[in-house]
Design a protein around this motif. Structure first.
Motif, PDB file in Angstrom:
ATOM      1  N   LEU A  87       0.834  -1.196   0.000  1.00  0.00           N
ATOM      2  CA  LEU A  87       0.000   0.000   0.000  1.00  0.00           C
ATOM      3  C   LEU A  87       0.871   1.249   0.000  1.00  0.00           C
ATOM      4  O   LEU A  87       1.955   1.265   0.582  1.00  0.00           O
ATOM      5  N   SER A  88       0.385   2.295  -0.647  1.00  0.00           N
ATOM      6  CA  SER A  88       1.068   3.580  -0.546  1.00  0.00           C
ATOM      7  C   SER A  88       0.789   4.189   0.820  1.00  0.00           C
ATOM      8  O   SER A  88      -0.140   3.780   1.525  1.00  0.00           O
ATOM      9  N   LEU A  89       1.585   5.188   1.187  1.00  0.00           N
ATOM     10  CA  LEU A  89       1.368   5.853   2.466  1.00  0.00           C
ATOM     11  C   LEU A  89      -0.037   6.467   2.514  1.00  0.00           C
ATOM     12  O   LEU A  89      -0.713   6.410   3.553  1.00  0.00           O
ATOM     13  N   GLU A  90      -0.468   7.034   1.391  1.00  0.00           N
ATOM     14  CA  GLU A  90      -1.808   7.622   1.349  1.00  0.00           C
ATOM     15  C   GLU A  90      -2.876   6.557   1.595  1.00  0.00           C
ATOM     16  O   GLU A  90      -3.869   6.798   2.309  1.00  0.00           O
ATOM     17  N   GLU A  91      -2.695   5.391   1.011  1.00  0.00           N
ATOM     18  CA  GLU A  91      -3.661   4.306   1.211  1.00  0.00           C
ATOM     19  C   GLU A  91      -3.632   3.803   2.649  1.00  0.00           C
ATOM     20  O   GLU A  91      -4.680   3.455   3.224  1.00  0.00           O
ATOM     21  N   ILE A  92      -2.440   3.740   3.258  1.00  0.00           N
ATOM     22  CA  ILE A  92      -2.345   3.322   4.660  1.00  0.00           C
ATOM     23  C   ILE A  92      -3.084   4.311   5.556  1.00  0.00           C
ATOM     24  O   ILE A  92      -3.859   3.929   6.444  1.00  0.00           O
ATOM     25  N   ARG A  93      -2.902   5.611   5.305  1.00  0.00           N
ATOM     26  CA  ARG A  93      -3.584   6.626   6.124  1.00  0.00           C
ATOM     27  C   ARG A  93      -5.087   6.611   5.895  1.00  0.00           C
ATOM     28  O   ARG A  93      -5.863   6.819   6.840  1.00  0.00           O
ATOM     29  N   ALA A  94      -5.487   6.359   4.665  1.00  0.00           N
ATOM     30  CA  ALA A  94      -6.919   6.297   4.384  1.00  0.00           C
ATOM     31  C   ALA A  94      -7.573   5.145   5.133  1.00  0.00           C
ATOM     32  O   ALA A  94      -8.720   5.252   5.602  1.00  0.00           O
ATOM     33  N   ALA A  95      -6.840   4.043   5.289  1.00  0.00           N
ATOM     34  CA  ALA A  95      -7.394   2.863   5.951  1.00  0.00           C
ATOM     35  C   ALA A  95      -7.276   2.922   7.466  1.00  0.00           C
ATOM     36  O   ALA A  95      -8.134   2.377   8.185  1.00  0.00           O
ATOM     37  N   HIS A  96      -6.236   3.586   7.980  1.00  0.00           N
ATOM     38  CA  HIS A  96      -5.941   3.485   9.415  1.00  0.00           C
ATOM     39  C   HIS A  96      -5.829   4.828  10.132  1.00  0.00           C
ATOM     40  O   HIS A  96      -5.477   4.857  11.313  1.00  0.00           O
ATOM     41  N   GLY A  97      -6.129   5.919   9.439  1.00  0.00           N
ATOM     42  CA  GLY A  97      -6.114   7.217  10.089  1.00  0.00           C
ATOM     43  C   GLY A  97      -4.851   8.000   9.789  1.00  0.00           C
ATOM     44  O   GLY A  97      -3.881   7.469   9.238  1.00  0.00           O
ATOM     45  N   PRO A  98      -4.838   9.284  10.146  1.00  0.00           N
ATOM     46  CA  PRO A  98      -3.705  10.156   9.796  1.00  0.00           C
ATOM     47  C   PRO A  98      -2.377   9.724  10.398  1.00  0.00           C
ATOM     48  O   PRO A  98      -1.311  10.044   9.847  1.00  0.00           O
ATOM     49  N   ASP A  99      -2.415   9.015  11.531  1.00  0.00           N
ATOM     50  CA  ASP A  99      -1.166   8.527  12.129  1.00  0.00           C
ATOM     51  C   ASP A  99      -0.712   7.202  11.528  1.00  0.00           C
ATOM     52  O   ASP A  99       0.316   6.665  11.940  1.00  0.00           O
ATOM     53  N   ALA A 100      -1.505   6.712  10.559  1.00  0.00           N
ATOM     54  CA  ALA A 100      -1.200   5.446   9.879  1.00  0.00           C
ATOM     55  C   ALA A 100      -1.193   4.289  10.875  1.00  0.00           C
ATOM     56  O   ALA A 100      -1.950   4.292  11.841  1.00  0.00           O
TER      57      ALA A 100
END
Length: 371
Positions: A41-54
């Motif tokens: 996953l890209s960082l953007e996709e990780i944040r989209a799935a798990h919140g701004p703190d990833a």
């Protein structure tokens, strides 16, 4: 640490070594599990799935929290092979790459078979662990490289163009051979990497990691261990890509507050040198194990691989007591990891009392057969 080199281990040295071995294996597995759900996953996709703190905690992968991937599976069988090599030395047959290859062949059987074959006593206890009989994103190179009885060599390696990180990520345990000289540790890691990955960058990244873990297991600093690895790499043809990546990681430490931008500048692919550089950087700048591992998995690269390597480095550096208890509690396979770590530490510190020309412990030879 000099005890392993002299062959004389005091109680304090044994306890310190066992803590570092546990730290290496458990830390690597925690990092692997932390990144298991977000690899690719890209960082953007990780944040989209798990919140701004990833990712800040385990998230479900393979149907559970704390699940590990093939990275941890293969590392366990690396350790098994190293113990078996020590045990088989009694017979006069001393060729650790062969024993490690045989161990990895036992791993590849777990990827094809439904479960353990209890009739095959020569497999030892690790191959009887049912939880290991699960496919957790093994690479094609590992499946094909360990898929037959013919070993690769440095002159004729398996998959000669492969330079991804799958040989690197199973190589931390070589560094736990603290009684060996570092150049021999590097050579063993390189020869074993050649069973699946033939590109010089993949080979030397595996060797460099082993040398770093070796230094940490002997009580060196992380920076000192990286410098030691760089010195040994300089003697090897084909080292430039790994050397440049590690030097970039060291330089990035002074470039500001750690974060995804600096991490992704080191690389966001699964090439061995980039994965190693990201892991080393995160281990160097992490304020503690938790912080280092969160950095290591929250980027657009292969999170399980970078997390596993960062965890192995920090676990070896600080020992098992530095690992977050909440993550340990949920970690898949923790009893097996602990058992294997303690067996390795006992073999390395007290091997002559367990097996030898004059006396042997039958239970030990059942666990780690000489065949």
């Amino acid at each position: 640490m000099s005890a392993g080199a002299t062959g004389v281990w005091g109680r304090a040295e044994q306890q310190d070594f066992r803590s570092r071995v546990r730290g290496c294996l458990l830390g690597g597995a925690i990092g692997d599990a932390l990144g298991a759900a977000v690899g690719g996953l890209s960082l953007e996709e990780i944040r989209a799935a798990h919140g701004p703190d990833a990712v800040t905690d385990f998230v479900p992968a393979y149907g559970r929290r704390g699940a590990v991937t093939a990275v941890t599976q293969l590392s366990l069988f690396t350790v098994d092979g190293l113990i078996r090599a020590q045990v088989r030395r009694d017979t006069g047959a001393w060729h650790p790459p062969t024993d490690v290859y045989r161990a990895h062949r036992r791993w590849v059987a777990t990827q094809h078979d439904w479960g353990p074959d209890e009739r095959r006593k020569e497999n030892g206890w690790l191959a009887q662990e049912e939880w290991l009989y699960a496919r957790r994103a093994p690479t094609r190179e590992c499946l094909t490289g360990f898929g037959d009885t013919t070993m690769g060599t440095l002159d004729l390696p398996k998959n000669p163009a492969a330079r991804d990180s799958a040989a690197l990520t199973r190589s931390a345990p070589f560094g736990l051979l603290v009684g060996w000289e570092p150049q021999l540790v590097l050579q063993l890691a390189v020869e074993c990497a050649a069973q699946t990955h033939g590109h010089p960058t993949a080979l030397l990244a595996a060797g460099a990691l082993a040398v770093m873990v070796h230094g940490l297991a002997r009580g060196e600093t992380l920076d000192g261990s990286v410098q030691h690895a760089l010195a040994l790499l300089a003697e090897r043809p084909g080292h430039v890509q790994v050397t440049d990546a590690l030097q970039q990681a060291l330089g990035s430490v002074r470039q500001g507050i750690p974060g995804p931008a600096l991490i992704e500048a080191l690389g966001d692919t699964d090439s061995a040198e980039e994965v190693l550089a990201v892991a080393v950087y995160c281990a160097l700048v992490g304020e503690d194990v938790r912080h280092g591992l969160r950095l290591a998995v929250n980027h657009s690269g292969p999170s399980a691989a970078t997390g596993a390597l960062c965890g192995a480095l920090l676990g070896t550096l600080h020992g098992e007591t530095a690992l977050p208890p909440a993550w340990l509690a949920e970690l898949e396979g923790r009893p097996t990891l602990l058992e294997l770590a303690d067996d390795f530490a006992m073999e390395m510190t007290q091997g002559p009392a367990l097996h030898g020309p004059s006396a042997s412990a039958p239970g030990w030879l059942t666990r780690y057969p000489r065949g």
